[in-house]
Design an enzyme around this catalytic site. Structure first.
Site, mmCIF file in Angstrom:
data_model
loop_
_atom_site.group_PDB
_atom_site.id
_atom_site.type_symbol
_atom_site.label_atom_id
_atom_site.label_comp_id
_atom_site.label_asym_id
_atom_site.label_seq_id
_atom_site.Cartn_x
_atom_site.Cartn_y
_atom_site.Cartn_z
ATOM 1 N N HIS A 1 71.695 44.473 60.274
ATOM 2 C CA HIS A 1 72.590 45.774 60.907
ATOM 3 C C HIS A 1 71.147 46.802 61.575
ATOM 4 O O HIS A 1 70.122 46.984 60.818
ATOM 5 C CB HIS A 1 72.584 46.687 59.465
ATOM 6 N N ARG B 1 75.940 56.879 65.151
ATOM 7 C CA ARG B 1 76.275 55.928 66.579
ATOM 8 C C ARG B 1 77.056 56.792 67.546
ATOM 9 O O ARG B 1 77.245 57.323 68.277
ATOM 10 C CB ARG B 1 75.146 54.785 67.115
#
Ligand SMILES: Cc1cc2nc3c(=O)[nH]c(=O)nc-3n(C[C@H](O)[C@H](O)[C@H](O)COP(=O)(O)OP(=O)(O)OC[C@H]3O[C@@H](n4cnc5c(N)ncnc54)[C@H](O)[C@@H]3O)c2cc1C
Ligand code: SF4
Ligand code: SF4
Ligand code: FES
Lengths: 293, 557, 249
Positions: free
Chosen positions: B327, B347
């Protein structure tokens, strides 16, 4: 008028009709009962042991919740909650050392200052609203209805916590009168229903029920008005064997709601041989409230 | 508390570049996303799976010649924790119809279905029942159950796309087809799905999926699933016996080549016991705690690839074990939060990803693997990552800029959990950026098994993260909680039927362990390692060096 | 960059003094000191409830709690972990529960012994208002209880402190399950989809997809219509290629 209100567990489970009829009726009288946002079980039974403060925590915590809400009164309608909370409030008011101990123990809460007055709904009706006011707002007078006012124990024992002097119990009768019904002279109005003996010694409760019902019948009553969910349950549930003595049991708040023309939250109970709803229907007293439903 | 002076100084550089970056963002000017070719080149050069020298071909076992990470190979090319000759297999301690190894979501659902199909079950697990990766899943679980806009067909296409079209089709078929039914089962067991007032389940879109089908229960979906199935297993205690802190060390086969039970180890009393079972289900989960290439991990304490080791020794082949999921935004500072997942939502909302100089080096919305590779490149090749006070590298994730874009209070409103977690350590992520780095998250592959839950060894079944093939080379978010329940249920039911209909009595044996030990020796492998690993050892090196009596000396260790 | 000099702080693990670097979690501090966990450690991420910890600070009468994996060790912490606390789970036949508060009362009558001491809520490392949840259950408000108790990770610390000797976390688990499975509105769309699957309605579609070559399935992947992020449940796809007619709205 806005008052802090603690319904109690039973009113949220087995005795929802008592809670709902209370809130509905008081609204009709322009009294807003503001349920405490967080509350605990009242503690159910007042603890007798003098130094058993553990069982005062629950009631006093509820008093703190009422204090947090800003008022100076806490209204209850369940006789048991009333009794437990009232006595706890008096205990800590009179014993500052006990109050200190409890406040120190509940260090996560604000201190209880001892100033919440625990009142029963009947007291609110009598002192804050007034019988005349109530009479003036009656839409559906309960004409020709003979009612026995049953106090049970916890509204007047002990005398420090009584809503009225024990030898002068009038509020319930005054209310019945204000609603247009007729209170009967009922010598067993304070005979204990057997209370929690229902679990361990059901015979006691059956005998008490017989005693109370026959006395009511002799006084000429057609139904019995109560304030305590436990009395209501005992007196209603134990009638099955009592044949002629059977008689509908009703919360005084349901009578109040009915007379004020709002939903009395009376539920038909087919299994109940002395169902309050069918009885009132047969007396033609339900018409106004069915419209309201 | 909070960032040390050294990092505070570096944050100044971010604050310097921030106004300009925010202006550009507001004007819709982004740094360019990568083309497919650029992505491929980057992945090949910098994705941890591709870094040369990090894998090696196995010298022994059924997948000999297959290259896996050294950390896996070290465990596979090692000897058993026990000397099989010392184990008296005639002393049976427990007997059962179905033995389930592993108390996560796959194991527990298998136990429930085995019980429903008439089996007496023993579930044996390494830690507490439920201390498992399943407990940790936050995001949600996929299922195509809004049929007016979705179907298992689309779910299938998405799943294959996510897996770079390498998935085993039969496994993917079962995964997507059984999904609605699995959710139905969970609902009826009392799982608190988030719903609309009319009962419609809430769903969210997720990267790689063409439909919004991620179902969830708050932001602790895995924990909610786990505690519901665990509670149900406890309700059935008459038929399901749970043995905690009792990991399986080796499988036991019988003379007919069937799996006949397992050897368990009481980690507290250090005693070994024998379980005889007509059918056995391996559901031991993943392997993050191997810290492949020294990556931190999101996984639970017991994710140590034990199931891979024991089944490999027993003769099962590996599948897709060469690919692991990293991740990109694992938390690496403060140290207390190391490994904590920083949700992709930052993000998605536009938080820039920055190097030590406060410069953007990758578009923040690339897919997980691409994003991770870019961070690693910035650290390893360009040397421009943020040095962490406790060693290692990090990348800035500029959360405060979201406040400038969406208005003050945005971070607190949208990320209350993360604010609280960082706040405890004196970091206000609405004012200061976070330091992230790729973290080892999921084992895409594992051991080969079939869509019936069966394996090449009769009587041995498998479900969950330990198995390989469902997701091919890359798993999509929310497909894993789904897979463990789909195949847990299938394995449980089929194991119960097998126990009733096909299991045969036969002499129990650990000969395969002896044979494996011999193979290791003959391959000339010299190693101190014994496996399965069971638990990582995080004791400070200084202390470890002074633990002179590692085993019994006199009366006490 | 030079590693900043780490400051060492004293902590007391079950009464014995250790020096550990400042800033470590209690869990890592114990590992630093030389403990290897078997119990008391699970997810290391604050959600499994294995690492419940109780501590005191000098000159302070209060009992504090923490999750060892989530909380930084502080100087002079006097701590112990409580990896296990006995709590009776009363088995029930979930399918046959009626979805009423009495289901809980029958299985755990001891909850009526609660004296509202609040020791449970005070110790809970997840800030679950345990006392209030028990109060909601007593008054039959299972929905409220279920949501208020949603964050419980079943560490057992509340149960260790309970004057009523009630296993609150099992009681709350039952409340959540009764709400989730018997009181919350059912998802009709999901039941319908589950039924369709059981009837094999997608078999043909999936078989067709499964038999496709990689090139063919790639084409399906690239060309598939993507639901816009903010579309919502009413969204109607333009392309119904892999949808089944009878379910379209
Ligand atoms: C932080 C995090 C977030 C995630 N988020 C999501 C998400 O949002 N959606 C999603 O779909 N997936 C998610 N995943 C992935 C998913 O949670 C896991 O892949 C899945 O739960 C694995 O289930 P399992 O039952 O196979 O293994 P686990 O749940 O890990 O259970 C394995 C069990 O086996 C036990 N065990 C291990 N070795 C032995 C042995 N030798 N003997 C006996 N028992 C043993 C372990 O102790 C454990 O109890 C996430 C994973 C993590 C770590
Ligand atoms: S409610 Fe009790 S068991 Fe649940 S997290 Fe809080 S203290 Fe732990
Ligand atoms: S600890 Fe027990 S007795 Fe005290 S408030 Fe909580 S549930 Fe009630
Ligand atoms: S180890 Fe799981 S909560 Fe701390």
């Amino acid at each position: 008028m806005k008052l802090s209100y603690l319904p109690g567990c039973t009113l949220k489970t087995k005795a929802q009709d008592l809670d709902l009829s209370t809130v509905a009726a008081m609204e009709a009288l322009d009294v807003e009962l503001e349920e405490l946002p967080r509350w605990n079980c009242c503690g159910t039974v007042f603890s007798f042991a003098d130094d058993d403060l553990m069982h005062q925590i629950a009631p006093v915590r509820n008093l703190i919740r009422a204090q947090e809400q800003g008022g100076d009164k806490l209204v209850t309608v369940c006789s048991f909650c009333f009794n437990t909370l009232k006595r706890a409030s008096l205990l800590v008011k009179e014993n500052s050392d006990k109050l200190d101990t409890l406040n120190t123990f509940m260090d996560e809460e604000e201190d209880y200052t001892g100033n919440i007055n625990v009142v029963h709904l009947l007291e609110v009706l009598r002192d804050e609203v007034g019988w005349d006011q109530i009479e003036g707002k009656v839409q559906n007078p309960l004409k020709d209805l003979k009612v026995a006012a049953y106090y049970g124990c916890t509204l007047h024992r002990p005398k420090e916590a009584a809503i009225e002097p024990p030898n002068k119990l009038e509020a319930l009768n005054d209310l019945i009168t204000a609603l247009g019904a007729t209170p009967v002279d009922f010598p067993d109005m304070t005979t204990c229903c057997g209370s929690y003996q229902a679990v361990a010694n059901p015979e006691i409760v059956i005998n008490r029920t017989r005693e109370i019902l026959s006395s009511a019948k002799e006084s000429g009553a057609e139904m019995i008005a109560v304030s305590c969910p436990l009395c209501e349950c005992n007196l209603r549930e134990n009638q099955k064997e009592l044949g002629e003595l059977r008689m509908p049991i009703i919360y005084f708040t349901q009578l109040l709601a009915l007379a004020l023309g709002v939903d009395p939250h009376l539920h038909q109970c087919e299994k109940n041989p002395a169902d309050a709803r069918s009885f009132l229907e047969s007396k033609g007293l339900l018409a106004a409230c069915t419209a309201a439903e | 508390m909070g960032y040390p002076e050294s990092l505070k100084n570096l944050i100044k550089k971010i604050e310097e570049t921030r106004p300009d970056r925010v202006e550009k963002k507001k004007a819709g000017i982004e740094i360019p996303a990568m083309t497919l070719d650029e992505r491929a080149t980057l992945l090949e050069a910098h994705h941890p799976d591709c870094i040369p020298g990090t894998r090696r071909e196995l010298k022994v076992g059924p997948s000999q010649g297959y290259a896996v990470a050294h950390e896996f190979a070290d465990l596979l090319e090692s000897k058993s924790r026990v000397d099989p000759d010392k184990v008296d297999l005639s002393q049976i301690d427990y007997e059962t119809d179905v033995l389930v190894i592993g108390g996560g979501g796959a194991g527990t659902s298998a136990a429930l279905l085995a019980q429903e199909n008439g089996a007496k079950v023993i579930l044996t697990t390494k830690l507490r029942h439920g201390d498992a990766n399943t407990m940790m899943a936050e995001g949600g679980i996929q299922a195509a159950d809004k049929l007016w806009k979705d179907s298992p067909g689309y779910h299938y296409i998405d799943t294959l796309g996510g897996g770079h079209f390498s998935n085993v089709p039969e496994l993917a078929y079962r995964l997507v087809n059984d999904a609605p039914d699995v959710l139905h089962w969970l609902e009826n067991l009392g799982m608190m799905f988030w719903k609309k007032p009319d009962g419609t389940m809430d769903t969210l879109p997720a990267a790689g999926f063409c439909r919004s089908r991620l179902h969830f229960a708050g932001d602790i979906t895995g924990a909610e699933i786990m505690r519901v199935v665990r509670d149900e297993a406890r309700n059935r205690e008459e038929d399901i016996t749970v043995l905690e802190f009792s990991p399986v060390i080796e499988l036991i086969l019988n003379e007919n080549g069937q799996c006949a039970g397992a050897l368990i180890y009481n980690m507290e009393t250090e005693e070994y016991s024998i379980i005889r079972a007509k059918a056995t289900i391996v559901a031991t989960g993943g392997s993050g705690r191997l810290h492949i290439q020294n990556f931190v991990t999101t996984n639970h304490y017991g994710a140590t690839a034990d199931g891979i080791v024991m089944t490999y020794r027993a003769g099962l082949k590996l599948k897709f074990l060469h690919t692991l999921q990293y991740h990109p935004t694992g938390c690496v500072f403060p140290e207390q939060l190391e490994g904590l997942l920083i949700t992709e939502k930052f993000r998605a909302a536009g938080s820039h990803v920055l190097n030590v100089d406060g410069e953007q080096f990758v578009y923040e919305r690339e897919p997980r693997d691409v994003e991770a590779a870019a961070y690693i490149k910035e650290a390893n090749e360009r040397g421009k990552a943020v040095p962490r006070p406790t060693g290692g590298w990090g990348i800035w994730l500029d959360s405060p800029m979201l406040e400038l874009i969406y208005g003050e209070g945005y971070i607190k409103r949208e990320f209350p959990g993360k604010c609280k977690q960082f706040g405890r350590h004196g970091i206000d992520i609405s004012k200061e950026p976070m330091i992230v780095y790729p973290t080892l998250h999921y084992q895409n592959g594992g051991v080969e098994f079939k869509e019936t839950g069966e394996t090449d060894i009769p009587g041995l079944f498998m479900a969950g993260e330990v198995g390989g093939g469902i997701h091919g080379e890359n798993r999509l978010m929310g497909n894993s909680l789904l897979d463990i329940l789909v195949f847990g249920r299938i394995a449980g039911a089929n194991a119960a039927i097998y126990a009733k209909e096909k299991a045969q009595d036969g002499k129990m044996s650990l000969a395969h362990v002896n044979a494996y030990n011999k193979e290791v020796e003959e391959a000339g492998i010299e190693t101190e390692v014994v496996s399965p690993m069971l638990l990582p050892n995080y004791i400070e090196k200084k202390v470890r060096d002074r633990q002179h009596s590692s085993h019994y000396v006199g009366n006490i260790r | 960059m030079e590693a900043t000099e780490t400051k060492m702080i004293p902590i007391y693990i079950m009464g014995k003094r250790y020096e550990v670097p400042e800033g470590l979690t209690i869990m890592k501090a114990m590992e630093y000191a030389g403990y290897q966990y078997i119990r008391g450690c699970g997810c290391r991420g604050g959600i499994c409830g294995a690492c419940g910890t109780i501590y005191r600070k000098p000159g302070d009468y209060k009992i504090y709690s923490a999750l060892a994996c989530q909380t930084a060790a502080e100087p002079d912490m006097y701590l112990t972990q409580l990896p296990f606390f006995p709590a009776n789970h009363v088995p029930s036949n979930y399918a046959e529960l009626e979805g009423v508060p009495e289901d809980i009362y029958k299985l755990y009558p001891e909850l009526f012994r609660c004296v509202a001491c609040n020791a449970c809520s005070k110790i809970c490392p997840m800030d679950v208002p345990v006392m209030d949840v028990i109060a909601y259950i007593k008054r039959g408000d299972i929905e409220k209880a279920a949501f208020e108790a949603f964050d419980c990770i079943q560490c057992g610390l509340c149960t260790s402190r309970c004057f009523a000797e009630a296993p609150q976390f099992h009681i709350m688990q039952l409340a959540r399950r009764i709400y989730g499975g018997k009181l919350a509105p059912k998802a009709k769309h999901n039941a319908e989809a589950a039924q369709a699957v059981r009837e094999g309605k997608f078999d043909a579609m999936l078989n067709q997809l499964m038999s496709m070559s990689t090139e063919e399935i790639k084409k399906e992947y690239i060309e598939r219509e993507i639901e816009p992020e903010t579309a919502g449940d009413d969204w109607k796809p333009k392309d119904a290629k892999w949808l089944i007619e009878e379910f379209l709205r």
